[in-house]
Design a protein around this motif. Structure first.
Motif, PDB file in Angstrom:
ATOM      1  N   ALA A 348      34.176  45.537  32.071  1.00 49.29           N
ATOM      2  CA  ALA A 348      34.511  45.724  33.446  1.00 49.29           C
ATOM      3  C   ALA A 348      35.575  44.759  34.046  1.00 49.29           C
ATOM      4  CB  ALA A 348      33.545  46.001  34.502  1.00 49.29           C
ATOM      5  N   CYS A 349      36.626  44.891  34.400  1.00 46.57           N
ATOM      6  CA  CYS A 349      37.624  43.965  35.073  1.00 46.57           C
ATOM      7  C   CYS A 349      37.889  44.048  36.537  1.00 46.57           C
ATOM      8  CB  CYS A 349      39.029  44.028  34.244  1.00 46.57           C
ATOM      9  SG  CYS A 349      38.962  43.683  32.615  1.00 46.57           S
ATOM     10  N   MET A 350      37.957  42.856  37.373  1.00 46.33           N
ATOM     11  CA  MET A 350      38.309  43.316  38.711  1.00 46.33           C
ATOM     12  C   MET A 350      38.995  42.034  39.068  1.00 46.33           C
ATOM     13  SD  MET A 350      36.876  41.136  41.097  1.00 46.33           S
ATOM     14  CE  MET A 350      36.858  42.169  42.661  1.00 46.33           C
ATOM     15  N   GLU A 351      39.842  42.503  40.380  1.00 46.05           N
ATOM     16  CA  GLU A 351      40.886  41.668  40.754  1.00 46.05           C
ATOM     17  C   GLU A 351      40.571  41.234  42.241  1.00 46.05           C
ATOM     18  OE1 GLU A 351      45.613  40.923  41.564  1.00 46.05           O
ATOM     19  OE2 GLU A 351      44.951  42.939  41.106  1.00 46.05           O
ATOM     20  N   LEU A 352      40.403  39.826  42.573  1.00 46.32           N
ATOM     21  CA  LEU A 352      40.217  39.396  43.883  1.00 46.32           C
ATOM     22  C   LEU A 352      41.760  39.536  44.350  1.00 46.32           C
ATOM     23  CD1 LEU A 352      37.991  36.369  43.208  1.00 46.32           C
ATOM     24  CD2 LEU A 352      37.239  38.599  44.127  1.00 46.32           C
ATOM     25  N   HIS A 353      41.967  40.294  45.459  1.00 47.30           N
ATOM     26  CA  HIS A 353      43.410  40.562  45.788  1.00 47.30           C
ATOM     27  C   HIS A 353      43.249  40.741  47.527  1.00 47.30           C
ATOM     28  CE1 HIS A 353      46.924  42.939  46.330  1.00 47.30           C
ATOM     29  NE2 HIS A 353      47.536  42.386  45.562  1.00 47.30           N
ATOM     30  N   THR A 354      42.317  40.981  47.998  1.00 45.89           N
ATOM     31  CA  THR A 354      42.167  41.311  49.491  1.00 45.89           C
ATOM     32  C   THR A 354      42.003  39.952  50.150  1.00 45.89           C
ATOM     33  OG1 THR A 354      39.898  41.640  49.514  1.00 45.89           O
ATOM     34  CG2 THR A 354      41.516  43.683  49.286  1.00 45.89           C
ATOM     35  N   PHE A 355      42.447  39.672  51.724  1.00 45.62           N
ATOM     36  CA  PHE A 355      42.101  38.724  52.197  1.00 45.62           C
ATOM     37  C   PHE A 355      40.662  37.967  52.105  1.00 45.62           C
ATOM     38  CE2 PHE A 355      41.214  35.994  56.101  1.00 45.62           C
ATOM     39  CZ  PHE A 355      42.320  35.290  56.026  1.00 45.62           C
ATOM     40  N   THR A 412      47.625  37.079  33.862  1.00 44.77           N
ATOM     41  CA  THR A 412      47.548  38.427  33.633  1.00 44.77           C
ATOM     42  C   THR A 412      47.366  38.645  31.941  1.00 44.77           C
ATOM     43  OG1 THR A 412      48.990  39.202  35.209  1.00 44.77           O
ATOM     44  CG2 THR A 412      48.720  40.658  33.532  1.00 44.77           C
ATOM     45  N   GLN A 413      48.284  37.913  31.121  1.00 51.29           N
ATOM     46  CA  GLN A 413      47.980  37.965  29.683  1.00 51.29           C
ATOM     47  C   GLN A 413      46.674  37.772  29.307  1.00 51.29           C
ATOM     48  OE1 GLN A 413      50.269  39.322  27.429  1.00 51.29           O
ATOM     49  NE2 GLN A 413      48.547  39.270  26.119  1.00 51.29           N
ATOM     50  N   LYS A 414      45.978  36.802  30.159  1.00 46.19           N
ATOM     51  CA  LYS A 414      44.637  36.512  29.532  1.00 46.19           C
ATOM     52  C   LYS A 414      43.577  37.503  29.632  1.00 46.19           C
ATOM     53  CE  LYS A 414      44.927  32.127  28.277  1.00 46.19           C
ATOM     54  NZ  LYS A 414      44.595  30.901  29.322  1.00 46.19           N
ATOM     55  N   VAL A 415      43.877  38.504  30.796  1.00 46.12           N
ATOM     56  CA  VAL A 415      43.203  39.686  30.904  1.00 46.12           C
ATOM     57  C   VAL A 415      43.395  40.597  30.040  1.00 46.12           C
ATOM     58  CG1 VAL A 415      42.948  41.655  32.567  1.00 46.12           C
ATOM     59  CG2 VAL A 415      43.490  39.486  33.318  1.00 46.12           C
ATOM     60  N   LEU A 416      44.655  40.927  29.388  1.00 43.32           N
ATOM     61  CA  LEU A 416      44.700  41.707  28.356  1.00 43.32           C
ATOM     62  C   LEU A 416      44.237  41.320  27.186  1.00 43.32           C
ATOM     63  CD1 LEU A 416      48.544  42.452  29.339  1.00 43.32           C
ATOM     64  CD2 LEU A 416      46.756  44.016  29.564  1.00 43.32           C
ATOM     65  N   ASP A 417      44.279  39.900  26.814  1.00 40.99           N
ATOM     66  CA  ASP A 417      43.518  39.351  25.709  1.00 40.99           C
ATOM     67  C   ASP A 417      41.923  39.650  25.644  1.00 40.99           C
ATOM     68  OD1 ASP A 417      46.087  38.428  24.789  1.00 40.99           O
ATOM     69  OD2 ASP A 417      45.743  36.328  25.482  1.00 40.99           O
ATOM     70  N   PHE A 418      41.442  39.385  26.831  1.00 40.10           N
ATOM     71  CA  PHE A 418      40.261  39.792  26.928  1.00 40.10           C
ATOM     72  C   PHE A 418      39.716  41.398  26.568  1.00 40.10           C
ATOM     73  CE2 PHE A 418      36.868  41.437  29.840  1.00 40.10           C
ATOM     74  CZ  PHE A 418      35.519  40.469  29.533  1.00 40.10           C
ATOM     75  N   ILE A 419      40.609  41.971  27.364  1.00 41.26           N
ATOM     76  CA  ILE A 419      40.334  43.569  26.587  1.00 41.26           C
ATOM     77  C   ILE A 419      40.384  43.744  25.447  1.00 41.26           C
ATOM     78  CG2 ILE A 419      41.334  45.876  27.228  1.00 41.26           C
ATOM     79  CD1 ILE A 419      42.092  44.747  30.022  1.00 41.26           C
ATOM     80  N   GLU A 420      41.416  43.204  24.773  1.00 41.13           N
ATOM     81  CA  GLU A 420      41.456  43.317  23.252  1.00 41.13           C
ATOM     82  C   GLU A 420      40.404  42.836  22.533  1.00 41.13           C
ATOM     83  OE1 GLU A 420      43.576  44.565  19.812  1.00 41.13           O
ATOM     84  OE2 GLU A 420      44.175  44.758  21.988  1.00 41.13           O
ATOM     85  N   ASN A 421      40.041  41.778  22.861  1.00 37.48           N
ATOM     86  CA  ASN A 421      38.848  40.990  22.244  1.00 37.48           C
ATOM     87  C   ASN A 421      37.526  41.622  22.338  1.00 37.48           C
ATOM     88  OD1 ASN A 421      40.459  38.966  21.439  1.00 37.48           O
ATOM     89  ND2 ASN A 421      40.006  37.648  23.201  1.00 37.48           N
ATOM     90  N   GLU A 422      37.220  42.267  23.340  1.00 41.11           N
ATOM     91  CA  GLU A 422      36.060  42.948  23.814  1.00 41.11           C
ATOM     92  C   GLU A 422      36.354  44.474  23.277  1.00 41.11           C
ATOM     93  OE1 GLU A 422      33.161  41.654  24.401  1.00 41.11           O
ATOM     94  OE2 GLU A 422      34.352  39.734  25.068  1.00 41.11           O
ATOM     95  N   PHE A 437      46.406  43.578  38.957  1.00 36.20           N
ATOM     96  CA  PHE A 437      46.591  42.463  38.283  1.00 36.20           C
ATOM     97  C   PHE A 437      47.614  41.719  37.719  1.00 36.20           C
ATOM     98  CE2 PHE A 437      42.798  44.960  37.400  1.00 36.20           C
ATOM     99  CZ  PHE A 437      41.503  44.112  37.229  1.00 36.20           C
ATOM    100  N   ASP A 438      48.353  41.988  38.778  1.00 38.60           N
ATOM    101  CA  ASP A 438      49.807  41.353  38.738  1.00 38.60           C
ATOM    102  C   ASP A 438      50.646  41.875  37.366  1.00 38.60           C
ATOM    103  OD1 ASP A 438      50.133  39.689  40.965  1.00 38.60           O
ATOM    104  OD2 ASP A 438      48.333  38.511  40.232  1.00 38.60           O
ATOM    105  N   GLY A 439      50.703  43.075  37.421  1.00 41.36           N
ATOM    106  CA  GLY A 439      51.650  43.586  36.124  1.00 41.36           C
ATOM    107  C   GLY A 439      51.007  44.456  35.068  1.00 41.36           C
ATOM    108  N   VAL A 440      49.655  44.516  34.961  1.00 39.33           N
ATOM    109  CA  VAL A 440      48.914  45.531  33.927  1.00 39.33           C
ATOM    110  C   VAL A 440      49.333  47.008  34.334  1.00 39.33           C
ATOM    111  CG1 VAL A 440      46.882  46.151  33.105  1.00 39.33           C
ATOM    112  CG2 VAL A 440      47.089  44.002  33.521  1.00 39.33           C
ATOM    113  N   ASP A 441      49.947  47.737  33.276  1.00 37.63           N
ATOM    114  CA  ASP A 441      50.124  48.970  33.106  1.00 37.63           C
ATOM    115  C   ASP A 441      48.841  49.633  32.646  1.00 37.63           C
ATOM    116  OD1 ASP A 441      51.019  51.592  33.084  1.00 37.63           O
ATOM    117  OD2 ASP A 441      52.458  51.175  31.149  1.00 37.63           O
ATOM    118  N   TYR A 442      48.105  50.234  33.477  1.00 37.34           N
ATOM    119  CA  TYR A 442      46.926  51.024  33.194  1.00 37.34           C
ATOM    120  C   TYR A 442      46.957  51.883  32.290  1.00 37.34           C
ATOM    121  CZ  TYR A 442      44.925  48.787  37.524  1.00 37.34           C
ATOM    122  OH  TYR A 442      44.544  47.903  38.128  1.00 37.34           O
ATOM    123  N   ASN A 443      48.034  52.644  32.274  1.00 38.13           N
ATOM    124  CA  ASN A 443      48.346  53.850  31.307  1.00 38.13           C
ATOM    125  C   ASN A 443      48.431  53.307  29.865  1.00 38.13           C
ATOM    126  OD1 ASN A 443      48.368  56.084  33.088  1.00 38.13           O
ATOM    127  ND2 ASN A 443      50.390  55.340  33.867  1.00 38.13           N
TER     128      ASN A 443
END
Length: 445
Positions: A348-355, A412-422, A437-443
């Motif tokens: 599970a990945c979540m982004e803190l984004h709201t105020f 953002t790249q660290k998020v993608l790396d985490f997903i890849e590693n897991e 996540f500032d630029g992750v293409d979910y598709n």
């Protein structure tokens, strides 16, 4: 009718503008920025402003109404001229009420689940050929406009947001609708930039209940302590209808819902979704639709857009995205996915984004919010924190607040790396954010 929208490009504002244009109103509007999809949708309807920026020439004595968006500032030049001319100025929710004064108003409120419950109700009513007007705060699949206003429909379904109405009107939107039928799904502190204490936030729901029309119906989640407390104050004045999580059974297709010794197959899953469904069922019953009719109509419902939305599934991996960002939503969403896929590794990945989520004082509310995930990551952008003019937060602040059971990243790249590693052959990936996540293409995941 001639109406002008100040800040027409907003998510809610452009939908209302389109709805009024389709109703036959002469609609004009302006804004200092208009992005997609608002821009393309306004253009298709022929009401996109020719130029970006404010233009006082749009404000004239022949206007029947000026509708002021939350995005506009109090010193807006068009607003100043409208005041000078003595024109009627409405906030978005005020004008929705103005257009529905002679209808039966159904308002769905609560800190979480509003869009899902509203979309459940609309789905069932559509299947059952029950004509209604509506206003929903998010884009739903199958709808080209999230506001519908007609002269002929007797009922309107409104999503009741508790955020402020306009720069001039600091009342929460759902205080303005005066429902005949209302629902409260739960109360969990949010919008702390407006409601600085939890007690202050809860009070908004007391006020909401007080504006329900006499002898109206209040459907409420009795599993939520504060919701139950708020509803209990209305006993005698309103018909109060409690609901809770129903009996259900997880299966590979979704869920089986048990009602009066009958089993109803559903494609949605998770205790929170089933709780929402039960609330929606009680609302439509107040409109004269039986629970059995409702449950039969819901068999093909797959969920509201961006709410536990399945992006892709293969034999080995499944990817979901969800709008979840508040603590209560994170808990409900991660629990639902883990319950549905107990034999899969939940990443599970979540982004803190709201105020609220990026405010240092609010972070402790997230304790154990993702404990049901096998591996969890929290992402935030220091630039967004700075842009929102909030005090800086550190990775350690976030790590400690969540209960030290998450990985925290700011790139953002660290998020993608985490997903890849897991990633492995029996995983389900859950991406939760009101952003991307500032630029992750979910598709592409």
């Amino acid at each position: 009718m001639k109406v002008h929208f100040i800040a027409i490009g907003g998510s809610a504002m452009h939908n209302l503008a389109i709805a009024l244009s389709r109703k036959g109103f002469l609609v004009t509007g302006s804004d200092d920025e208009i992005f997609e999809p608002s821009k393309g949708r306004l253009k298709k309807e022929g009401i996109l402003p020719e130029q970006i920026g404010w233009n006082t020439d749009f404000i004239h004595a022949d206007l029947d109404a000026v509708i002021l968006g939350m995005h506009a500032r109090e010193d807006n030049p068009e607003l100043a001229k409208a005041k000078e001319l003595g024109l009627e100025i409405f906030s978005y929710p005020e004008y929705i009420y103005e257009q529905s004064k002679n209808k039966k108003r159904v308002v769905i409120g609560g800190s979480h689940g509003k869009t899902t419950i509203t979309s459940m109700i609309l789905h069932a009513l559509q299947v059952l050929d029950f004509p209604v007007d509506y206003m929903v705060g998010a884009q739903l699949e199958g709808y080209d406009c999230m506001v519908k206003l007609t002269e002929e429909n007797d009922v309107i379904i409104l999503e009741g947001d508790e955020y402020l109405s306009s720069p001039l009107d600091r009342r929460p939107k759902f205080h303005l609708y005066k429902p005949h039928v209302a629902l409260i799904s739960g109360i969990a502190w949010d919008h702390i930039n407006v409601f600085p204490t939890y007690d202050n936030y809860v009070e908004q729901f007391n006020i909401f209940c007080n504006v329900i029309e006499d002898e109206g119906v209040l459907v409420y989640n009795e599993e939520d302590f504060d919701t139950k407390t708020v509803a209990s104050k209305q006993a005698g004045r309103l018909k109060t209808v409690p609901y809770s999580t129903p009996r259900y059974e997880v299966n590979t297709e979704g869920t089986s819902y048990f009602y009066e010794n009958n089993k109803f197959p559903l494609k949605i899953f998770g205790a929170h979704n089933l709780q929402n469904l039960c609330g929606a069922m009680n609302v439509v019953e107040a409109l004269g639709i039986s629970p059995t009719e409702f449950l039969n109509a819901m068999k093909d419902f797959t969920g509201a857009g961006k709410r536990l939305e399945k992006i892709r599934e293969s034999a080995d991996r499944i990817v979901y995205k969800d709008f979840a960002h508040s603590p209560s939503k994170l808990k409900a969403t991660t629990s639902a996915v883990k319950e549905q896929y107990p034999d899969r590794k939940l990443v599970a990945c979540m982004e803190l984004h709201t105020f609220s989520s990026l405010k240092k004082d609010f972070l402790p509310q997230y304790k154990d919010a993702m404990k049901m995930a096998d591996k969890a990551l929290v992402y935030f952008s220091p630039k967004v924190v700075e842009h929102k003019k909030l005090d800086p937060i550190s990775k350690d602040d976030v790590f400690d607040a969540f209960g030290k059971n998450v990985v925290v990243e700011t790139e953002t790249q660290k998020v993608l790396d985490f997903i890849e590693n897991e990633s492995n052959e029996a995983m389900v990936l859950l991406m939760m954010s009101s952003g991307n996540f500032d630029g992750v293409d979910y598709n592409s995941l």
